[in-house]
Design a protein around this motif. Structure first.
Motif, PDB file in Angstrom:
ATOM      1  N   ILE A   1       6.498  10.317  -0.277  1.00  0.00           N
ATOM      2  CA  ILE A   1       5.188  10.038   0.327  1.00  0.00           C
ATOM      3  C   ILE A   1       4.150  11.002  -0.226  1.00  0.00           C
ATOM      4  CG2 ILE A   1       3.866  10.043   2.484  1.00  0.00           C
ATOM      5  CD1 ILE A   1       6.504   9.120   3.889  1.00  0.00           C
ATOM      6  N   GLU A   2       4.484  12.290  -0.246  1.00  0.00           N
ATOM      7  CA  GLU A   2       3.554  13.310  -0.728  1.00  0.00           C
ATOM      8  C   GLU A   2       3.170  13.091  -2.195  1.00  0.00           C
ATOM      9  OE1 GLU A   2       3.700  18.066  -1.471  1.00  0.00           O
ATOM     10  OE2 GLU A   2       4.478  17.357   0.454  1.00  0.00           O
ATOM     11  N   SER A   3       4.125  12.643  -3.009  1.00  0.00           N
ATOM     12  CA  SER A   3       3.850  12.423  -4.433  1.00  0.00           C
ATOM     13  C   SER A   3       3.113  11.106  -4.700  1.00  0.00           C
ATOM     14  CB  SER A   3       5.162  12.433  -5.225  1.00  0.00           C
ATOM     15  OG  SER A   3       5.929  11.279  -4.925  1.00  0.00           O
ATOM     16  N   GLY A   4       2.949  10.289  -3.673  1.00  0.00           N
ATOM     17  CA  GLY A   4       2.254   9.012  -3.844  1.00  0.00           C
ATOM     18  C   GLY A   4       3.118   7.917  -4.421  1.00  0.00           C
ATOM     19  N   CYS A   5       4.435   8.105  -4.374  1.00  0.00           N
ATOM     20  CA  CYS A   5       5.357   7.115  -4.949  1.00  0.00           C
ATOM     21  C   CYS A   5       6.068   6.262  -3.896  1.00  0.00           C
ATOM     22  CB  CYS A   5       6.396   7.812  -5.820  1.00  0.00           C
ATOM     23  SG  CYS A   5       5.677   8.609  -7.269  1.00  0.00           S
ATOM     24  N   SER A   6       5.794   6.490  -2.634  1.00  0.00           N
ATOM     25  CA  SER A   6       6.384   5.686  -1.565  1.00  0.00           C
ATOM     26  C   SER A   6       5.384   4.609  -1.163  1.00  0.00           C
ATOM     27  CB  SER A   6       6.727   6.552  -0.350  1.00  0.00           C
ATOM     28  OG  SER A   6       7.247   5.748   0.691  1.00  0.00           O
ATOM     29  N   TYR A   7       5.875   3.378  -1.103  1.00  0.00           N
ATOM     30  CA  TYR A   7       5.021   2.234  -0.772  1.00  0.00           C
ATOM     31  C   TYR A   7       5.621   1.455   0.385  1.00  0.00           C
ATOM     32  CZ  TYR A   7       2.554   3.047  -5.137  1.00  0.00           C
ATOM     33  OH  TYR A   7       1.812   3.611  -6.138  1.00  0.00           O
ATOM     34  N   VAL A   8       4.740   0.764   1.108  1.00  0.00           N
ATOM     35  CA  VAL A   8       5.187  -0.140   2.158  1.00  0.00           C
ATOM     36  C   VAL A   8       4.595  -1.519   1.908  1.00  0.00           C
ATOM     37  CG1 VAL A   8       5.541   1.633   3.928  1.00  0.00           C
ATOM     38  CG2 VAL A   8       3.299   0.533   3.720  1.00  0.00           C
ATOM     39  N   CYS A   9       5.291  -2.499   2.432  1.00  0.00           N
ATOM     40  CA  CYS A   9       4.829  -3.886   2.425  1.00  0.00           C
ATOM     41  C   CYS A   9       4.498  -4.236   3.861  1.00  0.00           C
ATOM     42  CB  CYS A   9       5.924  -4.792   1.875  1.00  0.00           C
ATOM     43  SG  CYS A   9       5.513  -6.547   1.898  1.00  0.00           S
ATOM     44  N   GLU A  10       3.303  -4.735   4.076  1.00  0.00           N
ATOM     45  CA  GLU A  10       2.862  -5.110   5.419  1.00  0.00           C
ATOM     46  C   GLU A  10       2.669  -6.618   5.526  1.00  0.00           C
ATOM     47  OE1 GLU A  10       0.110  -1.540   7.178  1.00  0.00           O
ATOM     48  OE2 GLU A  10      -0.875  -3.018   5.911  1.00  0.00           O
TER      49      GLU A  10
ATOM     50  N   ALA B   1       8.296   1.315 -15.575  1.00  0.00           N
ATOM     51  CA  ALA B   1       8.241   1.859 -14.223  1.00  0.00           C
ATOM     52  C   ALA B   1       9.602   1.636 -13.588  1.00  0.00           C
ATOM     53  CB  ALA B   1       7.150   1.176 -13.410  1.00  0.00           C
ATOM     54  N   VAL B   2       9.855   2.359 -12.508  1.00  0.00           N
ATOM     55  CA  VAL B   2      11.118   2.227 -11.787  1.00  0.00           C
ATOM     56  C   VAL B   2      10.864   1.900 -10.321  1.00  0.00           C
ATOM     57  CG1 VAL B   2      12.373   3.795 -13.313  1.00  0.00           C
ATOM     58  CG2 VAL B   2      11.272   4.693 -11.264  1.00  0.00           C
ATOM     59  N   VAL B   3      11.824   1.225  -9.737  1.00  0.00           N
ATOM     60  CA  VAL B   3      11.858   1.003  -8.290  1.00  0.00           C
ATOM     61  C   VAL B   3      13.172   1.582  -7.799  1.00  0.00           C
ATOM     62  CG1 VAL B   3      12.044  -0.728  -6.463  1.00  0.00           C
ATOM     63  CG2 VAL B   3      10.389  -1.043  -8.294  1.00  0.00           C
ATOM     64  N   HIS B   4      13.094   2.376  -6.751  1.00  0.00           N
ATOM     65  CA  HIS B   4      14.272   2.924  -6.087  1.00  0.00           C
ATOM     66  C   HIS B   4      14.122   2.715  -4.580  1.00  0.00           C
ATOM     67  CE1 HIS B   4      15.725   4.873  -9.696  1.00  0.00           C
ATOM     68  NE2 HIS B   4      14.666   5.643  -9.797  1.00  0.00           N
TER      69      HIS B   4
ATOM     70  N   ARG C   1       0.855  -1.189   0.000  1.00  0.00           N
ATOM     71  CA  ARG C   1       0.000   0.000   0.000  1.00  0.00           C
ATOM     72  C   ARG C   1       0.889   1.237   0.000  1.00  0.00           C
ATOM     73  NH1 ARG C   1       0.407   2.461   4.756  1.00  0.00           N
ATOM     74  NH2 ARG C   1       0.720   1.251   6.655  1.00  0.00           N
ATOM     75  N   LYS C   2       0.282   2.385  -0.289  1.00  0.00           N
ATOM     76  CA  LYS C   2       1.020   3.645  -0.252  1.00  0.00           C
ATOM     77  C   LYS C   2       1.381   3.997   1.193  1.00  0.00           C
ATOM     78  CE  LYS C   2      -0.920   5.630  -4.446  1.00  0.00           C
ATOM     79  NZ  LYS C   2       0.141   6.131  -5.281  1.00  0.00           N
ATOM     80  N   THR C   3       2.542   4.610   1.349  1.00  0.00           N
ATOM     81  CA  THR C   3       2.998   5.047   2.666  1.00  0.00           C
ATOM     82  C   THR C   3       2.192   6.266   3.107  1.00  0.00           C
ATOM     83  OG1 THR C   3       5.222   4.371   1.987  1.00  0.00           O
ATOM     84  CG2 THR C   3       5.057   5.705   3.981  1.00  0.00           C
ATOM     85  N   ARG C   4       1.847   6.306   4.398  1.00  0.00           N
ATOM     86  CA  ARG C   4       1.141   7.458   4.967  1.00  0.00           C
ATOM     87  C   ARG C   4       2.159   8.423   5.595  1.00  0.00           C
ATOM     88  NH1 ARG C   4      -1.979   3.187   7.491  1.00  0.00           N
ATOM     89  NH2 ARG C   4      -0.949   3.825   9.406  1.00  0.00           N
TER      90      ARG C   4
ATOM     91  N   PHE D   1      10.298   2.947  -3.384  1.00  0.00           N
ATOM     92  CA  PHE D   1       9.772   3.971  -4.274  1.00  0.00           C
ATOM     93  C   PHE D   1       9.374   3.282  -5.565  1.00  0.00           C
ATOM     94  CE2 PHE D   1      10.426   6.737  -7.902  1.00  0.00           C
ATOM     95  CZ  PHE D   1       9.922   7.977  -7.505  1.00  0.00           C
ATOM     96  N   TYR D   2       8.164   3.585  -6.063  1.00  0.00           N
ATOM     97  CA  TYR D   2       7.690   3.025  -7.327  1.00  0.00           C
ATOM     98  C   TYR D   2       7.025   4.137  -8.114  1.00  0.00           C
ATOM     99  CZ  TYR D   2       4.737   0.623 -10.694  1.00  0.00           C
ATOM    100  OH  TYR D   2       4.127   0.217 -11.858  1.00  0.00           O
TER     101      TYR D   2
END
Length: 162
Positions: free
Chosen positions: A48-57, A91-94, A4-7, A67-68
């Motif tokens: 996070i603000e741009s919606g490109c940070s994700y977390v795995c839970e 797409a990219v992952v960083h 999901r996206k990071t908060r 980053f995706y």
């Protein structure tokens, strides 16, 4: 596991994960890729603000982050001593890292990212043998050398469905 996206309220936790990742990399022969301070807090806040940070839970606990983003990445416009598998949209992952508590978390993140677009580019430092192994294990092909904004050399990889 789920992605999901990071908060914004998770920034401190994410920064702690990156701190641990820097220590892990230094302990595994890769002390210079992220040094003592990369990524900066401001960069992760922007992700996070741009919606490109994700977390795995896993069971409600954050175990990995990355980053995706779909679309061109300036860093990948030029490749040296090789070539990309294709020039299709990608797409990219960083900045991928896990907390090490759940085996396979980083692979899960990469597979999720690949499932989003089917053409994924990523890079890593020559000394980051752990990441190189992860990419190889997940079907990425070494394509050549790219240079980051600050002129640092990176090994470039791509995985494509077509």
């Amino acid at each position: 596991m789920k992605i999901r996206k990071t908060r914004p309220d998770e920034l401190d936790l994410i920064m702690k994960m990156y701190e641990n990742a820097r220590l892990f990399m230094a302990g595994h022969g890769n002390p210079t890729q992220w040094g003592n301070s990369y990524p900066k807090r401001t960069l992760i806040a922007e992700d996070i603000e741009s919606g490109c940070s994700y977390v795995c839970e896993e069971h409600g606990k954050i175990i990995a982050t990355f980053f995706y983003k779909e679309g061109p990445d300036d860093t990948y416009r030029r490749i040296y001593a090789g070539q990309w598998l294709n020039e299709s949209p990608y797409a990219v992952v960083h900045r991928i890292t896990s907390d090490g508590t759940v085996k396979g978390a980083a692979s899960f993140c990469l597979n999720w990212a690949f499932s989003q677009c089917g053409n994924l580019k990523i890079d890593t430092h020559r000394d980051n043998r752990v990441m190189q192994h992860l990419l190889d294990k997940n079907g990425f092909k070494y394509c050549g050398t790219i240079y980051t904004e600050d002129g640092s050399e990176r090994m470039a990889f791509q995985k494509s469905a077509g």
